[in-house]
Design a protein around this motif. Structure first.
Motif, mmCIF file in Angstrom:
data_model
loop_
_atom_site.group_PDB
_atom_site.id
_atom_site.type_symbol
_atom_site.label_atom_id
_atom_site.label_comp_id
_atom_site.label_asym_id
_atom_site.label_seq_id
_atom_site.Cartn_x
_atom_site.Cartn_y
_atom_site.Cartn_z
ATOM 1 N N MET A 33 17.819 -30.821 -11.681
ATOM 2 C CA MET A 33 19.061 -30.554 -12.375
ATOM 3 C C MET A 33 18.751 -30.314 -13.860
ATOM 4 S SD MET A 33 22.556 -32.747 -12.076
ATOM 5 C CE MET A 33 22.627 -32.761 -10.316
ATOM 6 N N THR A 34 19.476 -29.423 -14.477
ATOM 7 C CA THR A 34 19.210 -29.100 -15.868
ATOM 8 C C THR A 34 20.030 -29.988 -16.790
ATOM 9 O OG1 THR A 34 20.945 -27.452 -15.903
ATOM 10 C CG2 THR A 34 18.767 -26.695 -15.283
ATOM 11 N N ALA A 35 19.523 -30.185 -17.991
ATOM 12 C CA ALA A 35 20.238 -30.960 -18.990
ATOM 13 C C ALA A 35 21.185 -30.036 -19.730
ATOM 14 C CB ALA A 35 19.262 -31.604 -19.960
ATOM 15 N N LEU A 36 22.382 -30.495 -19.978
ATOM 16 C CA LEU A 36 23.383 -29.730 -20.697
ATOM 17 C C LEU A 36 23.543 -30.290 -22.095
ATOM 18 C CD1 LEU A 36 26.008 -29.522 -17.829
ATOM 19 C CD2 LEU A 36 24.330 -27.811 -18.475
ATOM 20 N N ILE A 37 24.119 -29.491 -22.982
ATOM 21 C CA ILE A 37 24.317 -29.920 -24.365
ATOM 22 C C ILE A 37 25.803 -29.860 -24.694
ATOM 23 C CG2 ILE A 37 23.847 -29.412 -26.788
ATOM 24 C CD1 ILE A 37 21.175 -28.284 -25.935
ATOM 25 N N ARG A 77 28.178 -30.849 -28.076
ATOM 26 C CA ARG A 77 28.228 -31.293 -29.469
ATOM 27 C C ARG A 77 26.886 -31.830 -29.955
ATOM 28 N NH1 ARG A 77 34.126 -33.986 -30.592
ATOM 29 N NH2 ARG A 77 35.321 -32.182 -29.944
ATOM 30 N N GLY A 78 25.841 -31.155 -29.566
ATOM 31 C CA GLY A 78 24.511 -31.496 -30.048
ATOM 32 C C GLY A 78 23.815 -32.593 -29.265
ATOM 33 N N HIS A 79 24.461 -33.204 -28.295
ATOM 34 C CA HIS A 79 23.857 -34.263 -27.492
ATOM 35 C C HIS A 79 23.610 -33.739 -26.089
ATOM 36 C CE1 HIS A 79 24.719 -37.196 -30.602
ATOM 37 N NE2 HIS A 79 25.963 -36.702 -30.669
ATOM 38 N N SER A 80 22.404 -33.963 -25.587
ATOM 39 C CA SER A 80 22.102 -33.499 -24.240
ATOM 40 C C SER A 80 22.511 -34.570 -23.228
ATOM 41 C CB SER A 80 20.618 -33.185 -24.102
ATOM 42 O OG SER A 80 19.858 -34.347 -24.340
ATOM 43 N N TYR A 81 22.911 -34.129 -22.074
ATOM 44 C CA TYR A 81 23.294 -35.041 -21.001
ATOM 45 C C TYR A 81 23.006 -34.393 -19.663
ATOM 46 C CZ TYR A 81 27.504 -32.264 -20.244
ATOM 47 O OH TYR A 81 28.365 -31.241 -19.974
ATOM 48 N N ILE A 82 22.911 -35.220 -18.655
ATOM 49 C CA ILE A 82 22.692 -34.746 -17.297
ATOM 50 C C ILE A 82 23.978 -35.005 -16.521
ATOM 51 C CG2 ILE A 82 21.353 -35.058 -15.186
ATOM 52 C CD1 ILE A 82 19.032 -35.961 -16.963
ATOM 53 N N PRO A 83 24.580 -33.963 -15.931
ATOM 54 C CA PRO A 83 25.820 -34.172 -15.177
ATOM 55 C C PRO A 83 25.570 -35.024 -13.929
ATOM 56 C CG PRO A 83 25.055 -31.928 -14.919
ATOM 57 C CD PRO A 83 24.173 -32.562 -15.935
ATOM 58 N N HIS A 84 26.550 -35.841 -13.561
ATOM 59 C CA HIS A 84 26.422 -36.731 -12.414
ATOM 60 C C HIS A 84 26.949 -36.112 -11.129
ATOM 61 C CE1 HIS A 84 25.147 -39.950 -15.022
ATOM 62 N NE2 HIS A 84 26.156 -39.675 -15.824
ATOM 63 N N HIS A 85 27.431 -34.902 -11.199
ATOM 64 C CA HIS A 85 27.931 -34.227 -10.008
ATOM 65 C C HIS A 85 27.382 -32.797 -9.988
ATOM 66 C CE1 HIS A 85 30.663 -33.068 -13.226
ATOM 67 N NE2 HIS A 85 30.916 -31.986 -12.539
ATOM 68 N N THR A 86 27.439 -32.198 -8.830
ATOM 69 C CA THR A 86 26.967 -30.821 -8.700
ATOM 70 C C THR A 86 28.164 -29.876 -8.773
ATOM 71 O OG1 THR A 86 27.150 -30.942 -6.310
ATOM 72 C CG2 THR A 86 25.022 -31.504 -7.251
ATOM 73 N N ALA A 87 27.894 -28.639 -9.087
ATOM 74 C CA ALA A 87 28.949 -27.629 -9.172
ATOM 75 C C ALA A 87 29.496 -27.352 -7.775
ATOM 76 C CB ALA A 87 28.414 -26.348 -9.784
ATOM 77 N N VAL A 88 30.798 -27.189 -7.712
ATOM 78 C CA VAL A 88 31.463 -26.938 -6.432
ATOM 79 C C VAL A 88 31.675 -25.434 -6.284
ATOM 80 C CG1 VAL A 88 33.533 -27.363 -5.082
ATOM 81 C CG2 VAL A 88 32.625 -29.154 -6.564
ATOM 82 N N GLN A 89 31.278 -24.905 -5.142
ATOM 83 C CA GLN A 89 31.480 -23.496 -4.856
ATOM 84 C C GLN A 89 32.837 -23.344 -4.177
ATOM 85 O OE1 GLN A 89 29.578 -20.996 -5.774
ATOM 86 N NE2 GLN A 89 28.116 -22.374 -6.730
#
Length: 56
Positions: A1-5, A7-19
């Motif tokens: 899973m990729t890290a997202l940014i 407001r300047g802070h990176s985070y890892i989402p706890h859920h996956t994208a829903v199609q």
């Protein structure tokens, strides 16, 4: 899973994208065209913005 940014802070989402299934939007073209023709016939349409009438 990729890290997202955010407001300047990176985070890892706890859920996956829903199609989801795509939805085709419809357009009421004939209703819109009828209103345009009616507006074109009116020489001095009454316009109102937030309860205040004005002329174009």
């Amino acid at each position: 899973m990729t890290a997202l940014i955010y407001r300047g802070h990176s985070y890892i989402p706890h859920h996956t994208a829903v199609q989801k299934q795509s939805v085709e939007l419809t357009y009421r073209r004939e209703h819109y065209n009828a209103r345009r023709r009616q507006a074109a016939r009116d020489l001095h349409p009454q316009l109102a913005y937030r309860g205040v009438s004005y002329a174009r």
